[in-house]
Design an enzyme around this catalytic site. Sequence first.
Site, mmCIF file in Angstrom:
data_model
loop_
_atom_site.group_PDB
_atom_site.id
_atom_site.type_symbol
_atom_site.label_atom_id
_atom_site.label_comp_id
_atom_site.label_asym_id
_atom_site.label_seq_id
_atom_site.Cartn_x
_atom_site.Cartn_y
_atom_site.Cartn_z
ATOM 1 N N GLU A 177 0.831 -1.208 0.000
ATOM 2 C CA GLU A 177 0.000 0.000 0.000
ATOM 3 C C GLU A 177 0.867 1.262 0.000
ATOM 4 O O GLU A 177 1.811 1.387 0.765
ATOM 5 C CB GLU A 177 -0.883 -0.004 1.247
ATOM 6 C CG GLU A 177 -1.681 1.271 1.456
ATOM 7 C CD GLU A 177 -2.315 1.342 2.838
ATOM 8 O OE1 GLU A 177 -3.226 2.162 3.018
ATOM 9 O OE2 GLU A 177 -1.888 0.588 3.734
ATOM 10 N N LYS A 188 -9.566 1.887 -2.033
ATOM 11 C CA LYS A 188 -9.955 1.450 -0.693
ATOM 12 C C LYS A 188 -11.379 1.888 -0.351
ATOM 13 O O LYS A 188 -11.730 3.062 -0.474
ATOM 14 C CB LYS A 188 -8.962 2.033 0.321
ATOM 15 C CG LYS A 188 -9.121 1.541 1.748
ATOM 16 C CD LYS A 188 -8.008 2.132 2.612
ATOM 17 C CE LYS A 188 -8.070 1.621 4.036
ATOM 18 N NZ LYS A 188 -6.987 2.173 4.860
ATOM 19 N N CYS A 247 -5.283 -2.516 3.248
ATOM 20 C CA CYS A 247 -5.129 -2.308 4.688
ATOM 21 C C CYS A 247 -6.399 -2.651 5.463
ATOM 22 O O CYS A 247 -6.750 -3.802 5.632
ATOM 23 C CB CYS A 247 -4.695 -0.865 4.942
ATOM 24 S SG CYS A 247 -4.048 -0.589 6.613
#
Length: 521
Positions: A263, A331, A383
């Site tokens: 990431e 995300k 994440c």
Amino acid sequence: MKTRCFCLAAFSGILTTLAIPNEIKETGYSILGFVAYVPLFIALNKLEDKKALMGLTVFYFIIANSLQNFWLGFFHAFGWITFIGVIIGYIPYSLTLGYFLYYSLKSFKNKTMSITMLFTFYDYSRSIGFLAYPWGLAAFTVNNFNNLIQIADIFGVFFVSFAVYFLNSGIADFLIHKNKTNLLNIAFPTLLITASFTYGMIKKIELKNLLAKEIDSLNIAAIQLNTDPWLPGNDKKGIRDSIEITEQALKENPKIEFVIWSEGVLTYPFSKEDQHFKSSDLHNELKNFIKEHKIPFAIGAPSNLDKAIGIQQNSIYMVEPNLNITNIYSKIFLVPFAEKIPFYEYKFVRNFFLKNFRILGQIEGNKIEILKLKKFKFAPLICYDDAFPELSRFYKTQGANILVNFSNDSWSKTNSAEWQHFVVAKFRSIENGIKTIRATNSGITATINEYGETIKKLETFKKGYLLSTVKLSPTFTTIYEKIGDSFIHILVMMFLITTLRFQFMEDKNQLLSSSVVKIKV
């Protein structure tokens, strides 16, 4: 009495912290999960004052959340805002829990089940909505008992939380009353825990032959950079180090077919380097590196960057050897008070964070992307995305056969944060019956099998690469994939029906009492 009860609550806060990954033992002392909540539940049973009980509930969660999430304070320049925001943000949740606990313990005969259900609802409630932060669930306190947590592929992670709370509540009730009737309050949850252990063992035996089959395989290199590119002066170093580590991986295994960078490795959109990046030469070096080795790359970088209003998306680019971008996944779930900043739509708030912390706010992605390579269909999770069971489950229903998590937790500076995140990933593999690959900046880069067991991993906070020949086995449908968190919904309905029934009986008894009084008069 009150002082003793608050001491018991604080003790539970310490025990639950030790049960999950912590700074003393990175994997946590999972054996404590079976008793960690007992002191708290004893204290809740003892208190009869409404304000004291609600205060005790809030006090426990402040202690537990502070001990378990202290590393949030290291979140770049404004970590203290993130840490305090999470602690204060969940006070209304614990106040609500305390309110319901008071009336349930006062009204219902089965206090063991009342506590179990309400604490399970608490775990679920803080996993949904704007302030969703599904960290430190009761299920995570027993994560090292792999056979036990296999039951998550039927009812999900919240059922494991339910089982943990049920056992702890039963033990607490027995220790208070110590009679044969209350022995049942230990017997039933013990039976549930035993049945879950047994299910896990049988499941592994039954699936052994199926998972031994191989449909396809893929040589993967996951790069662990151990440098936060978002810190001042690290953006170029991040790219150079990533290229260097990838070269080392290719030397060891020239047959690598897929390279995964973590990431946020790039601090600018991959497709707009000239507009956003100061050194086009370095970016050209990266592009030439990809073309030269003729390998597809998955790279973490922002997208939809708009400096004028200070927003961007945290994304993953799937880059082919010819530099075509086949997928950009952004995300979907953002961390409250860190990536998801309240009132960020107002200009003065944006200016404050940009001026004082050099932080651009983020906006959520709104669609999934499946990265296809050979027969592999990768479900990218950035994440925090992997903390939400519904996203991984949705990917699986859409045909994904392997999860891949891109994370940068290097800012946390702690092993406990890395391992806590790793535990979360284990449950997603179990729930959906598919492997997980984790490509992280500083840990834990790993491959996880369908049972949530670690196949290979790298040490935390060290540069390196993880070479894995990932085997694609025939996929199987888990019950959780079909029913999701229906267990929680059924539990809520049962609680509501019980509450309404109790209220009806109370009203009926009051009506009868008043009628008797009138007749006597």
